[in-house]
Design an enzyme around this catalytic site. Structure first.
Site, mmCIF file in Angstrom:
data_model
loop_
_atom_site.group_PDB
_atom_site.id
_atom_site.type_symbol
_atom_site.label_atom_id
_atom_site.label_comp_id
_atom_site.label_asym_id
_atom_site.label_seq_id
_atom_site.Cartn_x
_atom_site.Cartn_y
_atom_site.Cartn_z
ATOM 1 N N MET A 27 0.846 -1.187 0.000
ATOM 2 C CA MET A 27 0.000 0.000 0.000
ATOM 3 C C MET A 27 0.891 1.251 0.000
ATOM 4 S SD MET A 27 -3.470 -0.909 1.965
ATOM 5 C CE MET A 27 -2.937 -0.654 3.629
ATOM 6 N N HIS A 34 9.376 -3.509 3.524
ATOM 7 C CA HIS A 34 8.967 -3.820 2.143
ATOM 8 C C HIS A 34 10.191 -4.189 1.305
ATOM 9 C CE1 HIS A 34 5.642 -0.894 3.249
ATOM 10 N NE2 HIS A 34 4.943 -1.933 2.811
ATOM 11 N N GLN A 58 -10.295 -2.206 2.563
ATOM 12 C CA GLN A 58 -9.840 -2.925 3.749
ATOM 13 C C GLN A 58 -9.771 -2.012 4.976
ATOM 14 O OE1 GLN A 58 -5.996 -3.978 1.706
ATOM 15 N NE2 GLN A 58 -5.133 -3.676 3.743
HETATM 16 O O1 PAF Z 1 -0.227 -5.650 3.630
HETATM 17 C C1 PAF Z 1 -0.653 -4.752 2.868
HETATM 18 O O2 PAF Z 1 0.015 -3.750 2.610
HETATM 19 C C2 PAF Z 1 -2.034 -4.894 2.263
HETATM 20 O O3 PAF Z 1 -2.922 -5.493 3.147
HETATM 21 C C3 PAF Z 1 -2.039 -5.626 0.906
HETATM 22 C C4 PAF Z 1 -1.574 -7.051 1.041
HETATM 23 C C5 PAF Z 1 -1.128 -4.883 -0.073
HETATM 24 C C6 PAF Z 1 -3.455 -5.644 0.319
HETATM 25 O O4 PAF Z 1 -3.930 -4.346 0.129
#
Ligand code: PAF
Length: 280
Positions: A27, A34, A58
């Site tokens: 995100m 990351h 979400q």
């Molecule tokens: O972990 C995240 O950043 C989010 O939940 C994902 C897996 C990119 C889904 O939007």
């Protein structure tokens, strides 16, 4: 690195690419956590694709969505520097066109912890993850252990819907004081940042109890809550000692378990977890 904003463009960019294709779904507001996913994918896959998309579906709280950190140009630079081949940065209408009405309804494991405290969260996660998987058709996808329940839910989805993708768990990356890296850390004030390592301190307590053979999880949870209560800026959302497979709460640490918690520091809600080994 090719930057794509549509599903069709991403598919075109992936045509003829060498396999395995490794996917990292994010995100944005990227950090070393990351980058650890990207670096592992880069080592294992000749083609690495990443997505940056803040998925509104979400978030159960619109205010939380509004303050979610965003810096897409910086994210793109970081991914380029790591040698990512393709990055997909869609806008909302690409992922949720008008009349969108097809959802992945996750099972039991999604109903606990985060699912209980953030209704609809994993339905949103699974739906977007499936759509991103359908965009890239990756062979492997890399997720952080920091979001342990998300990892479990995605593994279940891949298995139960026979998606044929290897889901790879990558260890949590921490600051020197134990704070797990998270995009949300960017929203902490100086004082809140000082308070935030309390999550890891509480998890380390659980680990010590488990190693010393303190099997009674009620005592462990209580000790974790007491530890967090000493931090004035911290408010506990939940503290859990659960079965590492099902996330069912345990009365004793008599099998592989996971200690997890959600704590609000000031106004920022943080989550973290550690795996617990049975003593002996
Ligand atoms: O972990 C995240 O950043 C989010 O939940 C994902 C897996 C990119 C889904 O939007």
């Amino acid at each position: 690195m090719k930057v794509c904003t549509t599903i069709a463009d991403s598919r075109r960019a992936l045509m003829g690419c060498n396999h395995p294709i490794g996917a990292i779904l994010t995100m944005g507001a990227l950090h070393e956590g990351h980058l650890a996913l990207v670096r592992q994918a880069r080592k294992e896959c000749p083609t690495v694709v990443a997505s940056i998309y803040v998925n509104p579906m979400q978030f159960d709280d619109q205010a939380d969505l509004a303050i979610y950190p965003r810096d897409i140009q910086k994210d793109i630079r970081m991914l380029r520097d790591e040698g990512v081949d393709i990055v997909f940065t869609p806008i909302d209408s690409e992922m949720y066109p008008k009349e969108f009405g097809m959802w992945v309804e996750p099972g039991k494991v999604a109903g606990r912890l985060e699912g209980e405290h953030r209704p609809g969260h994993f339905r949103g996660v699974c739906t977007i993850v499936l759509k991103l998987f359908n965009t890239f058709h990756p062979d492997r996808s890399y997720f952080g252990q920091k979001d342990a329940q998300q990892l479990m839910v995605i593994r279940r989805m891949v298995e139960e819907l026979a998606l044929g993708i290897d889901i790879i768990a990558v260890p949590t990356v921490r600051e020197h004081d134990g704070l797990a890296l998270s995009s949300r850390n960017m929203n902490l004030s100086h004082a809140e940042r000082q308070a935030a390592p309390v999550l890891y301190r509480a998890l380390c307590l659980a680990k010590e109890f488990a190693m010393r053979g303190q099997g009674n999880t009620a005592h462990v949870r209580e000790a974790m809550r007491e530890c967090i209560a000493k931090e004035a800026l911290a408010t506990v959302d939940y503290v859990s000692i659960a079965d590492a497979e099902t996330l069912e709460e345990l009365t004793a640490i008599d099998r592989p378990a996971v200690a997890s918690l959600a704590v609000t520091i000031g106004t920022t809600r943080l989550i973290d977890n550690v795996l617990l080994a049975k003593a002996g």
